[in-house]
Design a protein around this motif. Structure first.
Motif, PDB file in Angstrom:
ATOM      1  N   SER A 143      -8.709   6.546  12.211  1.00 34.37           N
ATOM      2  CA  SER A 143      -9.717   7.313  11.351  1.00 34.37           C
ATOM      3  C   SER A 143      -9.193   8.091  10.362  1.00 34.37           C
ATOM      4  O   SER A 143      -8.042   8.269  10.439  1.00 34.37           O
ATOM      5  N   THR A 144      -9.935   8.461   9.527  1.00 34.78           N
ATOM      6  CA  THR A 144      -9.695   9.378   8.456  1.00 34.78           C
ATOM      7  C   THR A 144     -10.759  10.272   8.214  1.00 34.78           C
ATOM      8  O   THR A 144     -11.791  10.092   7.543  1.00 34.78           O
ATOM      9  N   PRO A 145     -10.296  11.576   8.506  1.00 35.23           N
ATOM     10  CA  PRO A 145     -11.311  12.809   8.230  1.00 35.23           C
ATOM     11  C   PRO A 145     -11.410  12.976   6.780  1.00 35.23           C
ATOM     12  O   PRO A 145     -10.098  13.107   6.315  1.00 35.23           O
ATOM     13  N   MET A 146     -12.438  13.307   6.304  1.00 36.13           N
ATOM     14  CA  MET A 146     -12.509  13.531   4.837  1.00 36.13           C
ATOM     15  C   MET A 146     -13.556  14.664   4.248  1.00 36.13           C
ATOM     16  O   MET A 146     -14.546  14.530   4.690  1.00 36.13           O
ATOM     17  N   GLU A 147     -12.838  15.836   3.987  1.00 34.57           N
ATOM     18  CA  GLU A 147     -13.795  16.791   3.293  1.00 34.57           C
ATOM     19  C   GLU A 147     -13.924  16.441   1.829  1.00 34.57           C
ATOM     20  O   GLU A 147     -14.862  16.985   1.252  1.00 34.57           O
ATOM     21  N   GLY A 148     -13.071  15.407   1.422  1.00 34.77           N
ATOM     22  CA  GLY A 148     -13.309  15.086  -0.056  1.00 34.77           C
ATOM     23  C   GLY A 148     -14.507  14.110  -0.301  1.00 34.77           C
ATOM     24  O   GLY A 148     -14.268  12.997  -0.783  1.00 34.77           O
ATOM     25  N   ILE A 149     -15.608  14.723  -0.437  1.00 33.62           N
ATOM     26  CA  ILE A 149     -16.666  14.065  -0.548  1.00 33.62           C
ATOM     27  C   ILE A 149     -17.785  15.071  -1.175  1.00 33.62           C
ATOM     28  O   ILE A 149     -17.628  16.179  -1.169  1.00 33.62           O
ATOM     29  N   ASN A 150     -18.603  14.565  -2.182  1.00 37.88           N
ATOM     30  CA  ASN A 150     -19.634  15.315  -2.959  1.00 37.88           C
ATOM     31  C   ASN A 150     -20.852  15.646  -1.988  1.00 37.88           C
ATOM     32  O   ASN A 150     -21.868  14.961  -1.709  1.00 37.88           O
ATOM     33  N   ILE A 151     -20.749  16.915  -1.608  1.00 40.82           N
ATOM     34  CA  ILE A 151     -21.892  17.280  -0.527  1.00 40.82           C
ATOM     35  C   ILE A 151     -23.095  17.024  -1.048  1.00 40.82           C
ATOM     36  O   ILE A 151     -24.000  16.719  -0.468  1.00 40.82           O
ATOM     37  N   GLU A 152     -23.362  17.607  -2.333  1.00 45.55           N
ATOM     38  CA  GLU A 152     -24.786  17.542  -2.954  1.00 45.55           C
ATOM     39  C   GLU A 152     -25.271  16.088  -3.126  1.00 45.55           C
ATOM     40  O   GLU A 152     -26.484  16.000  -2.613  1.00 45.55           O
TER      41      GLU A 152
END
Length: 200
Positions: A143-152
Motif C-alpha cells: 500500500s501507498t497512502p497519499m495526501e499528494g493528490i489534487n483535492i479539487e
C-alpha cells in the motif's frame, strides 16, 4: 504472522507490479474491514471509493502529482472521503447512534465552529487509514497512502454529494525491484526512548 512482524515488514510501496491484481475476495475483505473501522462515538463520518477501472484510475493518477506512476501501476486506488455537510451528519447519527453518543456530540462538538467540527470528521477518517494499512499488510497486500493528490480535481472526477476527498491509498503488489522495500532499504524510525515513555 504476529502484528509486530507485520509492523516490521510493511512499508510505503514506491513501485508496483502492474501485472498482478488483488483478488475480488480480498477486495471484499478490505471493504468490510473499512466498514468496521473505529471512530469516536462510532460516528463513521466517511465514505470509501474503490477504483479498479483503468480509465478512471488513470484520470485520478493524472491529478495526483508525483504519485501518478504508483497509481497507474497499482491494482486499485482507494479514495477516502470525509462528510462535509454538518446537518447531514447530525441526521445520520440521530438515526443510527444511541442517545448517549448523540448527547456527547451535542454537548461537546456541536457548539464548535464549522471548521472545527469538520476537522473532527477528518480526524476520524485518519483513524480508518491506520486500520486499513494494517489490514492490507495482514493480507500481504502492499500500500501507498497519499495526501499528494489534487483535492479539487478529485472532487470533480469522483463527486460524492456532501462528502470531500481527503487522501487516497494505492494498493497492489510491489515490483521486485522496488528500492523502498525493507529488504533493500532498512526501516528508519526514532529510538524507543525518544518516542516511548512509561509511567509506573
Amino acid at each position: 504472522m504476529s502484528f509486530l512482524a507485520i509492523a516490521k515488514s510493511r512499508y510505503t510501496t514506491k513501485k508496483y507490479n502492474s501485472n498482478e491484481k488483488i483478488s475480488e475476495e480480498q477486495i471484499e475483505q478490505l471493504k468490510e474491514i473499512l466498514r468496521l473501522s473505529p471512530s469516536s462515538i462510532n460516528s463513521q463520518p466517511w465514505k470509501f471509493v474503490f477504483v479498479s477501472e483503468e480509465a478512471t484510475k488513470q484520470k485520478l493518477a493524472s491529478i495526483s502529482y508525483f504519485n501518478e506512476p504508483k497509481i497507474n501501476a497499482a491494482s486499485h486506488l482507494v479514495v477516502f472521503y470525509a462528510i462535509n455537510d454538518i446537518p447531514k451528519f447530525e441526521a445520520q447519527i440521530k438515526q443510527h447512534l444511541p442517545e448517549g453518543a448523540v448527547a456527547y456530540y451535542n454537548q461537546f462538538l456541536k457548539p464548535l465552529s464549522e471548521a472545527e467540527i469538520k476537522s473532527w470528521f477528518q480526524h476520524q477518517v485518519y483513524l480508518s487509514l491506520g486500520f486499513f494499512l494494517a489490514a492490507c499488510a495482514s493480507l500481504d497486500i502492499d500500500s501507498t497512502p497519499m495526501e499528494g493528490i489534487n483535492i479539487e480535481e478529485y472532487q470533480k472526477a469522483l463527486p460524492l454529494d456532501a462528502y470531500k476527498p481527503l487522501f487516497a491509498v494505492a494498493i497492489g503488489y510491489r515490483d521486485k525491484e522496488d528500492a523502498n522495500q525493507p529488504s533493500v532499504k532498512p526501516k528508519s524510525r526514532l529510538h524507543p526512548e525518544t518516542v516511548i515513555q512509561s509511567i509506573g
